[in-house]
Design a protein around this motif. Structure first.
Motif, PDB file in Angstrom:
ATOM      1  N   GLY A  81     -29.413  -6.011 -28.066  1.00  0.00           N
ATOM      2  CA  GLY A  81     -30.614  -5.955 -27.171  1.00  0.00           C
ATOM      3  C   GLY A  81     -31.349  -4.566 -27.524  1.00  0.00           C
ATOM      4  N   ASP A  82     -31.784  -4.472 -26.336  1.00  0.00           N
ATOM      5  CA  ASP A  82     -33.411  -4.190 -26.098  1.00  0.00           C
ATOM      6  C   ASP A  82     -33.127  -2.167 -26.844  1.00  0.00           C
ATOM      7  OD1 ASP A  82     -32.716  -3.191 -23.990  1.00  0.00           O
ATOM      8  OD2 ASP A  82     -34.084  -3.746 -22.896  1.00  0.00           O
ATOM      9  N   GLU A  83     -33.425  -0.897 -27.007  1.00  0.00           N
ATOM     10  CA  GLU A  83     -33.455  -0.075 -27.153  1.00  0.00           C
ATOM     11  C   GLU A  83     -32.051   0.827 -26.017  1.00  0.00           C
ATOM     12  OE1 GLU A  83     -37.268   0.089 -24.453  1.00  0.00           O
ATOM     13  OE2 GLU A  83     -36.174  -1.129 -25.948  1.00  0.00           O
ATOM     14  N   TRP A  84     -32.408  -0.194 -24.588  1.00  0.00           N
ATOM     15  CA  TRP A  84     -31.073   0.029 -23.786  1.00  0.00           C
ATOM     16  C   TRP A  84     -29.581  -0.813 -24.336  1.00  0.00           C
ATOM     17  CZ3 TRP A  84     -31.804   4.716 -21.888  1.00  0.00           C
ATOM     18  CH2 TRP A  84     -33.139   5.074 -21.242  1.00  0.00           C
ATOM     19  N   MET A  85     -29.442  -1.322 -24.688  1.00  0.00           N
ATOM     20  CA  MET A  85     -28.700  -1.908 -24.925  1.00  0.00           C
ATOM     21  C   MET A  85     -28.575  -3.259 -24.314  1.00  0.00           C
ATOM     22  SD  MET A  85     -25.512  -0.010 -26.868  1.00  0.00           S
ATOM     23  CE  MET A  85     -24.752  -1.853 -27.213  1.00  0.00           C
ATOM     24  N   ARG A  86     -29.505  -3.571 -23.206  1.00  0.00           N
ATOM     25  CA  ARG A  86     -29.329  -4.685 -22.796  1.00  0.00           C
ATOM     26  C   ARG A  86     -29.551  -6.531 -22.606  1.00  0.00           C
ATOM     27  NH1 ARG A  86     -34.366  -1.932 -19.029  1.00  0.00           N
ATOM     28  NH2 ARG A  86     -35.207  -2.474 -21.278  1.00  0.00           N
ATOM     29  N   PHE A  87     -29.174  -7.082 -22.423  1.00  0.00           N
ATOM     30  CA  PHE A  87     -28.742  -8.173 -23.114  1.00  0.00           C
ATOM     31  C   PHE A  87     -29.650  -9.460 -22.242  1.00  0.00           C
ATOM     32  CE2 PHE A  87     -27.260 -12.574 -23.950  1.00  0.00           C
ATOM     33  CZ  PHE A  87     -27.260 -12.268 -24.725  1.00  0.00           C
ATOM     34  N   ASN A  88     -30.115  -9.356 -21.370  1.00  0.00           N
ATOM     35  CA  ASN A  88     -31.104 -10.099 -20.002  1.00  0.00           C
ATOM     36  C   ASN A  88     -30.555 -11.234 -20.526  1.00  0.00           C
ATOM     37  OD1 ASN A  88     -33.332 -11.138 -19.071  1.00  0.00           O
ATOM     38  ND2 ASN A  88     -34.542 -11.749 -20.797  1.00  0.00           N
ATOM     39  N   ILE A 125     -23.535  -2.617 -21.902  1.00  0.00           N
ATOM     40  CA  ILE A 125     -24.419  -3.288 -21.852  1.00  0.00           C
ATOM     41  C   ILE A 125     -24.775  -3.367 -20.024  1.00  0.00           C
ATOM     42  CG2 ILE A 125     -24.827  -5.895 -22.203  1.00  0.00           C
ATOM     43  CD1 ILE A 125     -22.845  -6.234 -23.626  1.00  0.00           C
ATOM     44  N   PRO A 126     -25.697  -2.313 -19.883  1.00  0.00           N
ATOM     45  CA  PRO A 126     -26.093  -2.331 -18.680  1.00  0.00           C
ATOM     46  C   PRO A 126     -26.440  -3.519 -17.470  1.00  0.00           C
ATOM     47  CG  PRO A 126     -28.399  -1.634 -19.967  1.00  0.00           C
ATOM     48  CD  PRO A 126     -26.497  -2.102 -20.914  1.00  0.00           C
ATOM     49  N   ASP A 127     -26.861  -4.647 -18.228  1.00  0.00           N
ATOM     50  CA  ASP A 127     -26.785  -5.976 -17.264  1.00  0.00           C
ATOM     51  C   ASP A 127     -26.895  -6.730 -17.128  1.00  0.00           C
ATOM     52  OD1 ASP A 127     -27.576  -6.776 -20.152  1.00  0.00           O
ATOM     53  OD2 ASP A 127     -29.946  -7.228 -19.807  1.00  0.00           O
ATOM     54  N   VAL A 128     -25.023  -6.486 -18.132  1.00  0.00           N
ATOM     55  CA  VAL A 128     -23.877  -7.817 -18.010  1.00  0.00           C
ATOM     56  C   VAL A 128     -22.558  -6.928 -17.567  1.00  0.00           C
ATOM     57  CG1 VAL A 128     -22.642  -9.150 -19.195  1.00  0.00           C
ATOM     58  CG2 VAL A 128     -25.014  -8.621 -20.069  1.00  0.00           C
TER      59      VAL A 128
END
Length: 234
Positions: free
Chosen positions: A198-205, A174-177
């Motif tokens: 998440g999105d296509e990059w598995m980002r959770f925001n 999860i790149p943003d966590v």
């Protein structure tokens, strides 16, 4: 990495399609996605990616409309509304059949928030230590951040022996966590459960505000085991 992104794009496309299983939740038999449920909201297209989720959550009594005829799918969800949904979801999954209306308090979400705290869904050490009152420890009328939703929703499914659909997902996927992110462990749990993708990059925001169409998707995946999403491996 390119193959992984393609796989995630396919997952993203898949979760935007309504699930068609009619026996995913044995606890209550009145929600059949291919049935003739009544949906009064003029601003919800049943063919949209979230139409199925709104219909299921509404018919289960997990969420109401903004008005009798509008749902406001792009509107934000407050912390009090998240606590309300979390309490109702846990009550359904644990088959407690709590009469929330009989315990109505002020503010309107009070009985649901108390339920969440008493049942380990909402956790706050300062409340446990008596340093702050439960109703004053958050701005319950403010829009909820996605990380705070995970902070409660990850503790909703307390069924004994429940498994994870994606048990091997590491936090680094999860790149943003990371470990400095509030509720990072709960966010990871949501991915492992197949509830958050998440999105296509598995980002959770994690710091973003969550919309009503997004929160019902999470809620329905919690409620219906077959609606959970298996993430690509590797």
């Amino acid at each position: 990495m390119k193959k992984r992104r393609i796989a995630l794009l396919l997952v993203a496309a898949l979760i935007c399609m309504p699930f068609v299983s009619t026996n995913v939740y044995a606890g209550r038999g009145n929600i059949m996605p291919d049935g003739e449920e009544y949906l009064p909201f003029i601003d919800v297209d049943k063919d949209s990616w979230y139409g199925f989720y709104v219909q299921c959550a509404y018919n289960e009594g997990i969420i109401n409309g903004r008005t009798e005829t509008t749902f406001d799918p792009e509107g934000y969800v407050t912390m009090g509304e998240v606590a309300t949904m979390a309490a109702k979801l846990n009550d359904r999954l644990m088959q407690r059949y709590t009469d929330f209306e009989a315990n109505r308090t002020s503010p309107w979400y009070g009985q649901y928030l108390r339920y969440c705290y008493d049942n380990g869904i909402y956790r706050n050490p300062k409340v446990a230590q008596g340093k702050v009152k439960l109703y004053a420890c958050e701005n319950w009328n403010a829009p909820a951040k996605r990380r705070d939703v995970a902070g409660m929703f990850a503790h909703v499914d307390q069924r004994p022996g429940r498994g994870f659909l994606n048990p091997d997902v590491p936090l680094t996927d999860i790149p943003d966590v990371d470990r400095s992110t509030p509720h990072h462990q709960e966010i990871l749990t949501m991915y492992r459960m197949g509830v958050a993708v998440g999105d296509e990059w598995m980002r959770f925001n994690p710091d973003g505000k969550i919309r009503r169409n997004e929160v019902v998707a999470l809620a329905v995946r919690l409620l219906y085991d077959d609606a959970r999403v298996e993430l690509p491996k590797g």
